[in-house]
Design a protein around this motif. Sequence first.
Motif, PDB file in Angstrom:
ATOM      1  N   ALA A 104       1.029  -1.380  -0.214  1.00 51.59           N
ATOM      2  CA  ALA A 104      -0.057  -0.169   0.224  1.00 51.59           C
ATOM      3  C   ALA A 104       1.018   1.123   0.050  1.00 51.59           C
ATOM      4  N   VAL A 105       2.144   1.145   0.768  1.00 52.78           N
ATOM      5  CA  VAL A 105       2.684   2.570   0.697  1.00 52.78           C
ATOM      6  C   VAL A 105       3.369   2.401  -0.638  1.00 52.78           C
ATOM      7  N   ARG A 106       4.026   1.470  -1.028  1.00 51.44           N
ATOM      8  CA  ARG A 106       4.731   1.544  -2.440  1.00 51.44           C
ATOM      9  C   ARG A 106       3.752   2.051  -3.457  1.00 51.44           C
ATOM     10  N   LYS A 107       2.717   1.589  -3.311  1.00 51.07           N
ATOM     11  CA  LYS A 107       1.373   1.938  -4.397  1.00 51.07           C
ATOM     12  C   LYS A 107       1.312   3.517  -4.347  1.00 51.07           C
ATOM     13  N   THR A 108       1.160   4.070  -2.986  1.00 48.90           N
ATOM     14  CA  THR A 108       0.808   5.481  -2.834  1.00 48.90           C
ATOM     15  C   THR A 108       2.103   6.261  -3.245  1.00 48.90           C
ATOM     16  N   ALA A 109       3.102   5.747  -2.874  1.00 47.01           N
ATOM     17  CA  ALA A 109       4.262   6.612  -3.028  1.00 47.01           C
ATOM     18  C   ALA A 109       4.459   6.937  -4.398  1.00 47.01           C
ATOM     19  N   LEU A 110       4.297   5.581  -5.454  1.00 47.97           N
ATOM     20  CA  LEU A 110       4.545   5.522  -6.748  1.00 47.97           C
ATOM     21  C   LEU A 110       3.474   6.520  -7.382  1.00 47.97           C
ATOM     22  N   SER A 111       2.392   6.632  -7.252  1.00 43.85           N
ATOM     23  CA  SER A 111       1.425   7.380  -7.760  1.00 43.85           C
ATOM     24  C   SER A 111       1.490   8.593  -7.287  1.00 43.85           C
ATOM     25  N   ILE A 112       1.823   8.963  -6.052  1.00 47.47           N
ATOM     26  CA  ILE A 112       1.976  10.465  -5.931  1.00 47.47           C
ATOM     27  C   ILE A 112       3.002  10.979  -6.696  1.00 47.47           C
ATOM     28  N   SER A 113       4.089  10.254  -6.655  1.00 46.97           N
ATOM     29  CA  SER A 113       5.583  10.753  -7.438  1.00 46.97           C
ATOM     30  C   SER A 113       5.249  10.956  -8.744  1.00 46.97           C
ATOM     31  N   ALA A 114       4.529   9.958  -9.362  1.00 49.82           N
ATOM     32  CA  ALA A 114       4.349  10.243 -10.684  1.00 49.82           C
ATOM     33  C   ALA A 114       3.466  11.190 -11.170  1.00 49.82           C
ATOM     34  N   ILE A 115       2.438  11.562 -10.298  1.00 53.74           N
ATOM     35  CA  ILE A 115       1.501  12.808 -10.482  1.00 53.74           C
ATOM     36  C   ILE A 115       2.308  14.100 -10.390  1.00 53.74           C
ATOM     37  N   VAL A 116       3.332  14.110  -9.287  1.00 53.48           N
ATOM     38  CA  VAL A 116       3.943  15.411  -8.984  1.00 53.48           C
ATOM     39  C   VAL A 116       4.951  15.474 -10.311  1.00 53.48           C
ATOM     40  N   GLU A 117       5.283  14.371 -10.723  1.00 52.37           N
ATOM     41  CA  GLU A 117       6.507  14.618 -11.946  1.00 52.37           C
ATOM     42  C   GLU A 117       5.667  15.130 -13.049  1.00 52.37           C
ATOM     43  N   ALA A 118       4.357  14.359 -13.414  1.00 48.98           N
ATOM     44  CA  ALA A 118       3.786  14.777 -14.627  1.00 48.98           C
ATOM     45  C   ALA A 118       3.417  16.427 -14.300  1.00 48.98           C
ATOM     46  N   ALA A 119       2.690  16.768 -13.451  1.00 48.89           N
ATOM     47  CA  ALA A 119       2.380  17.975 -13.084  1.00 48.89           C
ATOM     48  C   ALA A 119       3.602  19.114 -13.506  1.00 48.89           C
ATOM     49  N   LEU A 120       4.899  18.722 -13.053  1.00 52.79           N
ATOM     50  CA  LEU A 120       5.934  19.528 -13.195  1.00 52.79           C
ATOM     51  C   LEU A 120       6.499  19.628 -14.668  1.00 52.79           C
ATOM     52  N   LEU A 121       6.246  18.518 -15.236  1.00 53.33           N
ATOM     53  CA  LEU A 121       6.616  18.425 -16.697  1.00 53.33           C
ATOM     54  C   LEU A 121       5.517  19.124 -17.672  1.00 53.33           C
ATOM     55  N   ILE A 179      -1.490   3.014 -11.876  1.00 58.65           N
ATOM     56  CA  ILE A 179      -1.222   2.686 -10.793  1.00 58.65           C
ATOM     57  C   ILE A 179      -2.077   2.707  -9.486  1.00 58.65           C
ATOM     58  N   PHE A 180      -2.739   3.776  -9.513  1.00 57.44           N
ATOM     59  CA  PHE A 180      -3.576   4.042  -8.367  1.00 57.44           C
ATOM     60  C   PHE A 180      -4.886   3.080  -8.589  1.00 57.44           C
ATOM     61  N   LEU A 181      -5.064   2.896  -9.644  1.00 56.44           N
ATOM     62  CA  LEU A 181      -6.260   1.797  -9.998  1.00 56.44           C
ATOM     63  C   LEU A 181      -5.774   0.250  -9.647  1.00 56.44           C
ATOM     64  N   THR A 182      -4.569  -0.001  -9.785  1.00 56.78           N
ATOM     65  CA  THR A 182      -4.083  -1.391  -9.642  1.00 56.78           C
ATOM     66  C   THR A 182      -4.039  -1.742  -8.285  1.00 56.78           C
ATOM     67  N   PRO A 183      -4.611  -3.216  -8.080  1.00 53.99           N
ATOM     68  CA  PRO A 183      -4.466  -3.670  -6.725  1.00 53.99           C
ATOM     69  C   PRO A 183      -3.100  -3.680  -6.060  1.00 53.99           C
ATOM     70  N   GLU A 184      -3.053  -3.479  -4.797  1.00 57.70           N
ATOM     71  CA  GLU A 184      -1.741  -3.252  -4.210  1.00 57.70           C
ATOM     72  C   GLU A 184      -0.684  -4.274  -4.259  1.00 57.70           C
ATOM     73  N   ARG A 185      -1.444  -5.482  -4.407  1.00 61.40           N
ATOM     74  CA  ARG A 185      -0.462  -6.795  -4.351  1.00 61.40           C
ATOM     75  C   ARG A 185       0.046  -7.087  -5.655  1.00 61.40           C
ATOM     76  N   ALA A 186      -0.577  -6.407  -6.731  1.00 60.98           N
ATOM     77  CA  ALA A 186      -0.035  -6.625  -7.913  1.00 60.98           C
ATOM     78  C   ALA A 186       1.122  -5.726  -8.352  1.00 60.98           C
ATOM     79  N   LEU A 187       1.567  -5.017  -7.416  1.00 60.78           N
ATOM     80  CA  LEU A 187       2.771  -4.002  -7.426  1.00 60.78           C
ATOM     81  C   LEU A 187       4.221  -4.434  -7.057  1.00 60.78           C
ATOM     82  N   HIS A 188       4.055  -5.828  -6.554  1.00 60.50           N
ATOM     83  CA  HIS A 188       5.236  -6.221  -6.208  1.00 60.50           C
ATOM     84  C   HIS A 188       6.157  -6.170  -7.229  1.00 60.50           C
TER      85      HIS A 188
END
Length: 960
Positions: free
Chosen positions: A96-113, A199-208
Amino acid sequence: MLTTTGHRLPGAPGRLVTETAAWGALIVLVAISYVVAGTSGLVATVGGRAYTAMGESLSAGGFDNQMGSLSLLIVFALSCAGLFIPAKVFASRPPAVRKTALSISAIVEAALLVVLSLAPSAWLTWVAALFLGAVVGLLMSINPFRHEKPWRRVGIPAAVLVFVSCAFQILGGSAAGTQALGWVSLLVGIGMAAGSVIIFLTPERALHAESATTGQFPELKARVARPAEAIANPWVCIGLFAVLGATFMLAQPTAIGHGYGQAGFALIIACCLVGWAVGFEMGPTFAPGMSRPRVSTFALLVSGVLLLATGAINELSGKVVLSAAIAFLVGIGVRAQPYDFSRRYGAVAGAGLALVINALDLGGTVEVGSSPDWILAPSDVAFLIFGIAALVAGVIGLFTFDPHRLQGLSVDIVHGFRPPSQPETAAGGLGNSAERLGAGFFIAIEGGDGSGKTTQIKRISAALADDGYHVEATREPGGTELGTKIRSVLFDSDPPSSRTEALLFAADRAHHVASLVDPSLDAGNIVITDRYIDSTIAYQAAGRSFDEKTILALSRWATQGLVPNLTIVLDIEPEVAAERMGKRGDSNYLDDENQQFHQRVRQTYLSRAHKELDRYVVLDASVDADELTEQILAAIRARLPQTLVKRDTGTEAPPASTSNAEPDSGPERSSVPIAAVAAGTVPDDDKDETSSPDSSAEVDGAPETADDSVDSRDTADGSAEDDTDANDTDERDTRGEDEMHERGPRFVPASGDRFVPSAVTDAEAEISGAVPTKRVDLGADLREDPTASASEEPSGATSAPGVAGEAADRDSENDEEELPSFLEQKGARRSDEDDATTVLPTHGTDAIIDDSDDADGVPTDRIVTDEDAETRIVNRVDPEDAETRVVHRADSSAEAGAGGADEDSADAGDAETTVLPVRSAREMSRERLQAQAEIERQARERLRRQRERSNRRFTNPEDS
Ligand SMILES: Nc1ncnc2c1ncn2[C@@H]1O[C@H](COP(=O)(O)OP(=O)(O)OP(=O)(O)O)[C@@H](O)[C@H]1O
Ligand SMILES: Cc1cn([C@H]2C[C@H](O)[C@@H](COP(=O)(O)O)O2)c(=O)[nH]c1=O
């Protein structure tokens, strides 16, 4: 950087998109920050007029190289910092943490770009650089890209960048290329946002994150190159990665320094990626004849030369091609070896160093005496410095890593591009090392069914033994005790499924090599095997249409890569072979395959031989047997190494048989002796074996033979040793070790059909319902006059040298006169080369085959044994079908005592049983296995025939 471990993973789509976008962001970010900061200068970026100044500069196409480099350096440093955050810091976080970190950082990066692309400004670039650097670094630590093939992800944005920037540059000129960067950053920003949502919509366990993909050396490909070697200190590879990092990083300064525009930059980056990808894929097989560290070293050396050239020329296409070639060499060099070192350090260090050198602004104009002068951009100087460093490192590497048994640079290079010989490439890079083949010489005789392999092996073994070599003849399947069982499973019951068949052959081979071939080669013998891996390729791959690579890999795994020194293919038209087989009258279900099958088999042998002419010899097997023998012998003798130890002269290697003198101490093998082992030196194995010291000096296995026979006869007779035994024993005691083991080739009893029980009389056999069988006696031809031997002394023809002796001969004669009716058939067949002489010995009462449950009266293979009594009962089988042999026959009267108790059994043998005699425990365990296999085989055979009969009755009731 967002990364994945492969598109096969669950949750891959989100990762794929974000990672691709992240790579794009990195490229664009580096390019933009260079352009923007470089244009306005560091001071300008914080001033109020920054935006205007930058705008003016951009449209004017002017760049400040030095400041651009500094800007880049900061962005790069931040981006890469994450690489060195231990992976476990984030990787061990809950999904869950990984998933949140991934999606938040991706959205931040997207916004900056997106912001960056819509509102380009110097200060914004710096902010973006800081943020993006931090985010990228963070994400890299979550899922470092060391497990992925980077070009797969980075290739997409690079291609987009090439396309967009070229289009812009064509339409609006060089300066317009900069705008392209803005559009590309917008595109990758959108992609990043999309990835974030997925990523946000992907089930957590599938992000391993799962296993690595590029971190492992590709086994399959490695097989065609020299074996991978462990690298204690992979500094050459780290150097190569540094070269790669520098080449990538200098692309933008180069484009700007030489006014190529962003299209030029994009082109350099894209071509570098292609070059790297191709090199990375080809690495394991490139220069297959070169040792792997040496491949890396040459890659570093040549890339040094190319770096110098890249720095020296001013023209874009030249720089593009050279940069791509450098990336290709890096790919080759680092992938030539197992990939277990970190590429991060090298790449980051190289890129960072390149930026620093570039920032020093060392460019200038060099006067070359004539105009135009040689103009060196700062990036060119960086290329030159890197080139010199790589060259020096490469030269040091050449002295550090030895060539592969070759001398001289040119020789090394020339040989490096020739494939190594087959032995070295076998089995996933293990290959036949000198140790692997031992001191011996390994020969495989191959060819279709009925091509004459068995016939020829008998002859050549004898001839080579006459030459003085230690010879071990064996076969597949069925070269060992376990092998006989596997053979029985294969051929004595319903045919297995094709996959089972392939696995059984592989299993037989694994055991054969491990327990017999390898030790024998170690002992310095010539090992001649009747069939080996080529048979599997021919029958299972081509015949059964299985994938050749898979089948080959299976066998190579089974044999740990043991490849014969020489493979002789006896080539023959399948029709001619079938005719021979018809005459021979012994076939298995594979023999009975259709002609297309056998044609495929034949073609496969030929095409395999064609590919490796050094190691194969193809001979026309339709010629006369004598002529063929000569040809085979010539081929072998021409290839036998001088160093091979001969019996008479050899002092270094122990005789082949030494290790086997004690049957239980050596590796497992069918230690039941074959009658004619002494052939080649003993013309007629039924003659003079007890009187001649020579004849008693059996080859390996012969002492066993003597032991076995003596024991057997003692036991069977229930009486004291006769003179023959005593003499034999004495002689053995006084003989030297060499003498004891040496006499012609040692034939490895090859299967259940080589089961050689001890003596019984024909009379006893008759009582017991013993089994007359077709004799498969590899030693038969070794006698001076096999025909005479077979016809004159049929029952003793299979006697072991030094064992049978006169008593046995007498017995044989007696036996001849007292042949029971069913053995007369056998007598009739004795004139044939493959005579039928075998009876199973009988003894004991406590073991029975319980057929009582056979309502149909058909004996089954249900066996009840009494271990203590050490007896077994063997169902009697049709004499035509049995395949066992006897070494010699013992005194029938003596046997009668032991057999007296068997009479019940024998009656039951009416009830189709044979009882084996009591033996020493060792023999018994050996023979028990063999006998049991034989019993089972025979029972199955009966069942099969019974079924056939029933079928026939069913289809043609009239016949029955
Ligand atoms: N050169 C030859 N000319 C004619 N007949 C031959 C020749 N060589 C062998 N034969 C005969 O052909 C038959 C098959 O020979 P052999 O058993 O040696 O073949 P093989 O290749 O070992 O067969 P398989 O693969 O079935 O074991 C035998 O009856 C043998 O006597
Ligand atoms: C080793 C091996 C053998 N075979 C087949 C080829 C023959 O038909 C039989 C063996 O019979 P032979 O009388 O001993 O020649 O088995 C195969 O299909 N695959 C193999 O690997």
